[in-house]
Scaffold this active site. Structure first.
Site, mmCIF file in Angstrom:
data_model
loop_
_atom_site.group_PDB
_atom_site.id
_atom_site.type_symbol
_atom_site.label_atom_id
_atom_site.label_comp_id
_atom_site.label_asym_id
_atom_site.label_seq_id
_atom_site.Cartn_x
_atom_site.Cartn_y
_atom_site.Cartn_z
ATOM 1 N N ASP A 57 41.616 51.991 36.939
ATOM 2 C CA ASP A 57 41.520 50.963 37.974
ATOM 3 C C ASP A 57 42.882 50.903 38.654
ATOM 4 O O ASP A 57 43.890 50.640 38.009
ATOM 5 C CB ASP A 57 41.166 49.613 37.331
ATOM 6 C CG ASP A 57 40.950 48.495 38.332
ATOM 7 O OD1 ASP A 57 41.599 48.502 39.389
ATOM 8 O OD2 ASP A 57 40.139 47.593 38.045
ATOM 9 N N HIS A 116 38.086 50.464 40.603
ATOM 10 C CA HIS A 116 38.093 49.002 40.620
ATOM 11 C C HIS A 116 36.765 48.386 41.081
ATOM 12 O O HIS A 116 36.232 47.493 40.423
ATOM 13 C CB HIS A 116 39.238 48.492 41.501
ATOM 14 C CG HIS A 116 39.350 47.004 41.525
ATOM 15 N ND1 HIS A 116 39.606 46.255 40.383
ATOM 16 C CD2 HIS A 116 39.219 46.103 42.527
ATOM 17 C CE1 HIS A 116 39.639 44.972 40.691
ATOM 18 N NE2 HIS A 116 39.403 44.847 41.989
ATOM 19 N N SER A 139 36.837 41.196 40.089
ATOM 20 C CA SER A 139 38.250 41.072 40.416
ATOM 21 C C SER A 139 38.683 39.597 40.478
ATOM 22 O O SER A 139 38.509 38.868 39.502
ATOM 23 C CB SER A 139 38.523 41.804 41.729
ATOM 24 O OG SER A 139 39.895 42.002 41.924
#
Length: 259
Positions: free
Chosen positions: A194, A224, A93
């Protein structure tokens, strides 16, 4: 403030190949701990720092910004470089954006990059309101634990501090401008489903980097936080194979080097 149980940083002294792992926004090292331990078990030297303002309470994060988070991984990179012949940077991320900036700025000091569901932009109309909204509202709802696997949970904040979110937005823009400077071998793993970072972010990164050795893999079974999800083992194995291809000593003497 004490660190949340399970959110502690992790380090392992192994062989001459090192890996720096960067966790995500409002998350903690816990999201990458199984990955770090897997790499350590194969003889690699591993650093998984806790980013400033993370892993305690959201009020602490409100006082930090991208410069603090990046400075932490930058320090860790140079510490690894001092004891390792080669260093790879991994990220999840926002950690993916941190890894990409390290690669863009440090060139040959980074041997390769592996990113999972990397962030590139703060999306939605709310992003444009952040410069003002952060002075009116302190937090919004959290983004942790977007995981398909039943029973799996991510340790992080249940609120997003808006001052930090504003800083993240600035950081993503900065990194986007630096992507053409990324020339290292790159492995991008991302989830079609996601709910935090859309696939468009990975597509944007892939379209802007200058790397010629690029691999893109889809994580069909995960959301995610794929490093704690159904595709975790695949991420671990693919990343180790990626390192083994670029640092052949890992495949030959990895398990003997420590673990």
């Amino acid at each position: 403030m004490p660190v949340l149980p399970g959110a502690e940083p992790y380090r392992h002294d192994g062989g001459e190949v090192g890996v720096l792992l960067c966790h995500g926004f409002t998350g903690s090292p816990q999201s990458l701990r199984p990955w770090a331990e897997y790499l350590a078990g194969h003889g690699l030297t591993v650093a998984l720092p806790l980013l400033p303002g993370h892993g305690t309470r959201w009020e602490d994060m409100q006082l930090t910004g991208w410069q603090d988070w990046y400075a932490e991984v930058d320090r860790e990179l140079w510490a690894l470089r001092e004891r390792c012949a080669q260093v790879f940077v991994f990220g999840l991320s926002m950690g993916g954006a941190l890894a990409l900036r390290l690669a863009a700025r440090h060139g040959d000091a980074v041997s390769g990059v592996v990113i999972v569901n990397p962030g590139n932009k703060v999306h939605g109309l709310s992003a444009y309101a952040l410069p003002v909204a952060r002075h009116l509202v302190r937090t919004t709802k959290g983004i942790t634990s977007d995981i398909a696997k039943p029973g799996a949970e991510e340790i992080g904040y249940d609120r997003v501090p808006l001052h930090a979110a504003h800083s993240l937005r600035i950081f993503f823009r900065l990194v986007d401008g630096e992507l053409p400077q990324v020339t290292q071998p790159l492995l991008v793993l991302h989830s079609p489903q996601d709910h935090v970072v859309p696939p468009a972010d990975s597509a944007r990164i892939l379209s802007r980097v200058s790397s010629t050795d690029v691999t893109e893999l889809l994580l069909e079974q995960s959301y995610h936080v794929a490093t704690l999800d159904h595709d975790a083992d695949r991420i671990f194995e693919e990343s180790l194979a990626f390192i083994g291809r670029l640092a052949p000593s890992v495949g030959k003497e990895g398990t003997a080097a420590g673990g």
